[in-house]
Design a protein around this motif. Sequence first.
Motif, PDB file in Angstrom:
ATOM      1  N   ASP A  19       0.809  -1.219   0.000  1.00 37.60           N
ATOM      2  CA  ASP A  19       0.000   0.000   0.000  1.00 37.60           C
ATOM      3  C   ASP A  19       0.843   1.270   0.000  1.00 37.60           C
ATOM      4  N   GLU A  20       2.143   1.147   0.237  1.00 38.88           N
ATOM      5  CA  GLU A  20       3.007   2.318   0.182  1.00 38.88           C
ATOM      6  C   GLU A  20       3.229   2.767  -1.262  1.00 38.88           C
ATOM      7  N   PHE A  21       2.942   1.873  -2.223  1.00 38.99           N
ATOM      8  CA  PHE A  21       3.170   2.180  -3.630  1.00 38.99           C
ATOM      9  C   PHE A  21       1.849   2.368  -4.386  1.00 38.99           C
ATOM     10  N   LEU A  22       0.871   1.528  -4.100  1.00 40.19           N
ATOM     11  CA  LEU A  22      -0.471   1.699  -4.640  1.00 40.19           C
ATOM     12  C   LEU A  22      -1.463   1.188  -3.611  1.00 40.19           C
ATOM     13  N   MET A  23      -2.520   1.942  -3.414  1.00 39.02           N
ATOM     14  CA  MET A  23      -3.496   1.629  -2.370  1.00 39.02           C
ATOM     15  C   MET A  23      -4.667   0.866  -2.972  1.00 39.02           C
ATOM     16  N   ALA A  24      -4.845  -0.377  -2.530  1.00 37.93           N
ATOM     17  CA  ALA A  24      -5.967  -1.179  -2.998  1.00 37.93           C
ATOM     18  C   ALA A  24      -7.242  -0.742  -2.281  1.00 37.93           C
ATOM     19  N   LEU A  25      -8.277  -0.442  -3.043  1.00 38.30           N
ATOM     20  CA  LEU A  25      -9.552  -0.098  -2.430  1.00 38.30           C
ATOM     21  C   LEU A  25     -10.210  -1.364  -1.901  1.00 38.30           C
ATOM     22  N   PRO A  26     -10.765  -1.333  -0.698  1.00 37.13           N
ATOM     23  CA  PRO A  26     -11.421  -2.522  -0.154  1.00 37.13           C
ATOM     24  C   PRO A  26     -12.529  -3.025  -1.070  1.00 37.13           C
ATOM     25  N   SER A  27     -12.787  -4.321  -1.010  1.00 37.06           N
ATOM     26  CA  SER A  27     -13.836  -4.911  -1.837  1.00 37.06           C
ATOM     27  C   SER A  27     -15.154  -4.211  -1.576  1.00 37.06           C
ATOM     28  N   ASP A  28     -15.970  -4.095  -2.580  1.00 38.01           N
ATOM     29  CA  ASP A  28     -17.310  -3.487  -2.549  1.00 38.01           C
ATOM     30  C   ASP A  28     -17.288  -1.963  -2.536  1.00 38.01           C
ATOM     31  N   VAL A  29     -16.109  -1.345  -2.357  1.00 41.19           N
ATOM     32  CA  VAL A  29     -16.074   0.109  -2.287  1.00 41.19           C
ATOM     33  C   VAL A  29     -16.486   0.738  -3.608  1.00 41.19           C
ATOM     34  N   ALA A  30     -15.921   0.220  -4.719  1.00 40.20           N
ATOM     35  CA  ALA A  30     -16.240   0.794  -6.025  1.00 40.20           C
ATOM     36  C   ALA A  30     -17.731   0.699  -6.325  1.00 40.20           C
ATOM     37  N   ALA A  31     -18.339  -0.450  -5.992  1.00 43.71           N
ATOM     38  CA  ALA A  31     -19.765  -0.617  -6.242  1.00 43.71           C
ATOM     39  C   ALA A  31     -20.587   0.347  -5.404  1.00 43.71           C
ATOM     40  N   LYS A  32     -20.174   0.563  -4.143  1.00 42.78           N
ATOM     41  CA  LYS A  32     -20.901   1.484  -3.271  1.00 42.78           C
ATOM     42  C   LYS A  32     -20.738   2.935  -3.728  1.00 42.78           C
ATOM     43  N   LEU A  33     -19.536   3.270  -4.209  1.00 41.39           N
ATOM     44  CA  LEU A  33     -19.257   4.650  -4.595  1.00 41.39           C
ATOM     45  C   LEU A  33     -19.777   4.997  -5.982  1.00 41.39           C
ATOM     46  N   TRP A  34     -19.561   4.074  -6.914  1.00 38.75           N
ATOM     47  CA  TRP A  34     -19.831   4.417  -8.308  1.00 38.75           C
ATOM     48  C   TRP A  34     -20.872   3.513  -8.960  1.00 38.75           C
ATOM     49  N   GLY A  35     -21.465   2.591  -8.189  1.00 45.83           N
ATOM     50  CA  GLY A  35     -22.497   1.722  -8.744  1.00 45.83           C
ATOM     51  C   GLY A  35     -21.936   0.830  -9.837  1.00 45.83           C
ATOM     52  N   VAL A  36     -22.744   0.583 -10.853  1.00 47.98           N
ATOM     53  CA  VAL A  36     -22.308  -0.303 -11.931  1.00 47.98           C
ATOM     54  C   VAL A  36     -21.543   0.466 -13.009  1.00 47.98           C
ATOM     55  N   SER A  37     -21.511   1.799 -12.880  1.00 52.47           N
ATOM     56  CA  SER A  37     -20.794   2.593 -13.877  1.00 52.47           C
ATOM     57  C   SER A  37     -19.283   2.464 -13.675  1.00 52.47           C
ATOM     58  N   LYS A  38     -18.546   2.880 -14.692  1.00 49.17           N
ATOM     59  CA  LYS A  38     -17.098   2.775 -14.630  1.00 49.17           C
ATOM     60  C   LYS A  38     -16.535   3.768 -13.615  1.00 49.17           C
ATOM     61  N   ALA A  39     -15.492   3.372 -12.914  1.00 48.66           N
ATOM     62  CA  ALA A  39     -14.864   4.254 -11.939  1.00 48.66           C
ATOM     63  C   ALA A  39     -14.236   5.456 -12.635  1.00 48.66           C
ATOM     64  N   PRO A  40     -14.115   6.587 -11.934  1.00 53.24           N
ATOM     65  CA  PRO A  40     -13.476   7.762 -12.540  1.00 53.24           C
ATOM     66  C   PRO A  40     -11.996   7.497 -12.780  1.00 53.24           C
ATOM     67  N   THR A  41     -11.406   8.272 -13.681  1.00 57.17           N
ATOM     68  CA  THR A  41      -9.979   8.087 -13.969  1.00 57.17           C
ATOM     69  C   THR A  41      -9.099   8.642 -12.863  1.00 57.17           C
ATOM     70  N   ASN A  42      -9.615   9.616 -12.093  1.00 52.96           N
ATOM     71  CA  ASN A  42      -8.836  10.151 -10.983  1.00 52.96           C
ATOM     72  C   ASN A  42      -9.770  10.685  -9.909  1.00 52.96           C
ATOM     73  N   VAL A  43      -9.226  10.841  -8.715  1.00 54.73           N
ATOM     74  CA  VAL A  43      -9.977  11.377  -7.580  1.00 54.73           C
ATOM     75  C   VAL A  43      -9.133  12.434  -6.893  1.00 54.73           C
ATOM     76  N   LEU A  44      -9.806  13.292  -6.140  1.00 55.18           N
ATOM     77  CA  LEU A  44      -9.133  14.323  -5.359  1.00 55.18           C
ATOM     78  C   LEU A  44      -9.071  13.875  -3.904  1.00 55.18           C
ATOM     79  N   ILE A  45      -7.889  13.898  -3.297  1.00 52.12           N
ATOM     80  CA  ILE A  45      -7.719  13.511  -1.901  1.00 52.12           C
ATOM     81  C   ILE A  45      -7.133  14.686  -1.134  1.00 52.12           C
ATOM     82  N   GLU A  46      -7.837  15.093  -0.077  1.00 44.62           N
ATOM     83  CA  GLU A  46      -7.396  16.203   0.766  1.00 44.62           C
ATOM     84  C   GLU A  46      -6.927  15.659   2.103  1.00 44.62           C
ATOM     85  N   THR A  47      -5.723  16.011   2.538  1.00 45.03           N
ATOM     86  CA  THR A  47      -5.199  15.552   3.817  1.00 45.03           C
ATOM     87  C   THR A  47      -5.632  16.505   4.924  1.00 45.03           C
ATOM     88  N   GLU A  48      -5.398  16.095   6.155  1.00 45.79           N
ATOM     89  CA  GLU A  48      -5.864  16.880   7.303  1.00 45.79           C
ATOM     90  C   GLU A  48      -5.196  18.248   7.412  1.00 45.79           C
TER      91      GLU A  48
END
Length: 339
Positions: A19-48
């Motif tokens: 996970d220090e090189f690439l972070m695997a999303l937990p199972s079912d996360v993509a389905a919960k976030l994006w449904g049956v549609s294709k995942a986005p090509t990128n996301v925005l992550i804001e740190t604390e």
Amino acid sequence: MTESSSSEPSFCRHSNRADEFLMALPSDVAAKLWGVSKAPTNVLIETEDGRKFIVFVSEAKGMFFLFNGWSDIVTHLGLKTGCFVIFTPLDSTSFRLTYFVNGVSSTCFWTSMLPTASHFTVIPDCILPKSHDYTFTDLISTIFLGNKEFHVKVETFNGKVCFTAGIDVIVTQYQLEAGSYFLFTKWFGHSFHLRIFGKNGLEMNFDVVHVDDADIAPIDSVQDVALRPVAEQANGHIIRFVRMVADYFRLPDDVSRKAKLDLGLKNITIRLLHLNPQKEFPNGTRREKRVKGYRYALRRWSRFMNIAGIKVGDTIYFCFDEIEHVLSVERVVSHVNLS
């Protein structure tokens, strides 16, 4: 306590070396976030600390990963193997990232649930109020989970300050599995908010979960109710049952058998978890002969009612631990006279 400003689910990851090189999303996360549609090509992550990163999403063998740009976050925050990270959605393609090093972050700490018969959670020293001497005085903490409130004992165990009696109530009522994650956020005094993430990493929503809402049949005779449970559920070594209070109390046959009363055990431990502070005391049993075999009842029932603050006609939610031989009162619903 960090809460989602979106209807999308939060999720967590207990990171490993990969996970220090690439972070695997937990199972079912993509389905919960994006449904049956294709995942986005990128996301925005804001740190604390307010930094924002664009992280690209890749897919391989049905799994989704945070890839290009994720290592920049790892370097910025100094994330290592064993860190615990929580992604709180701001919308379906942007997240706020909270991370925990050595299990602690400011006023929060996390732990995973172990597959043991007794459940207790060590509270880090930096979380505890310094004004209390935990080596001599036990106390009761209020834990808020969803729309429910639980009272959990805090005591010193093997030199560590822990949540003890009462954690098992949360585990059994919500039927939590080993491998689930608990996130405690200190509120005030010894009160905490609790968030729970399942084994798959998704946060569990307990606002829509109702516990202890057993369907109670109409009751014509209080005396008859003491002879049978209104509702009963077995869960591993835990038996839950509901009774309406009469002027005596007989134990269900399953409890009598699992308490091994036939083998000469006279006392069981009573815990009154509905009180604040909670109370615990030993209570004797007696054997009553019937046509076939025996049945068992609690001695000094009037004393029990007085200590517990219950009255004839109240509905009591009981929990029996067959390993520890503990009979707990978890909830009391006062009788309402409709006449």
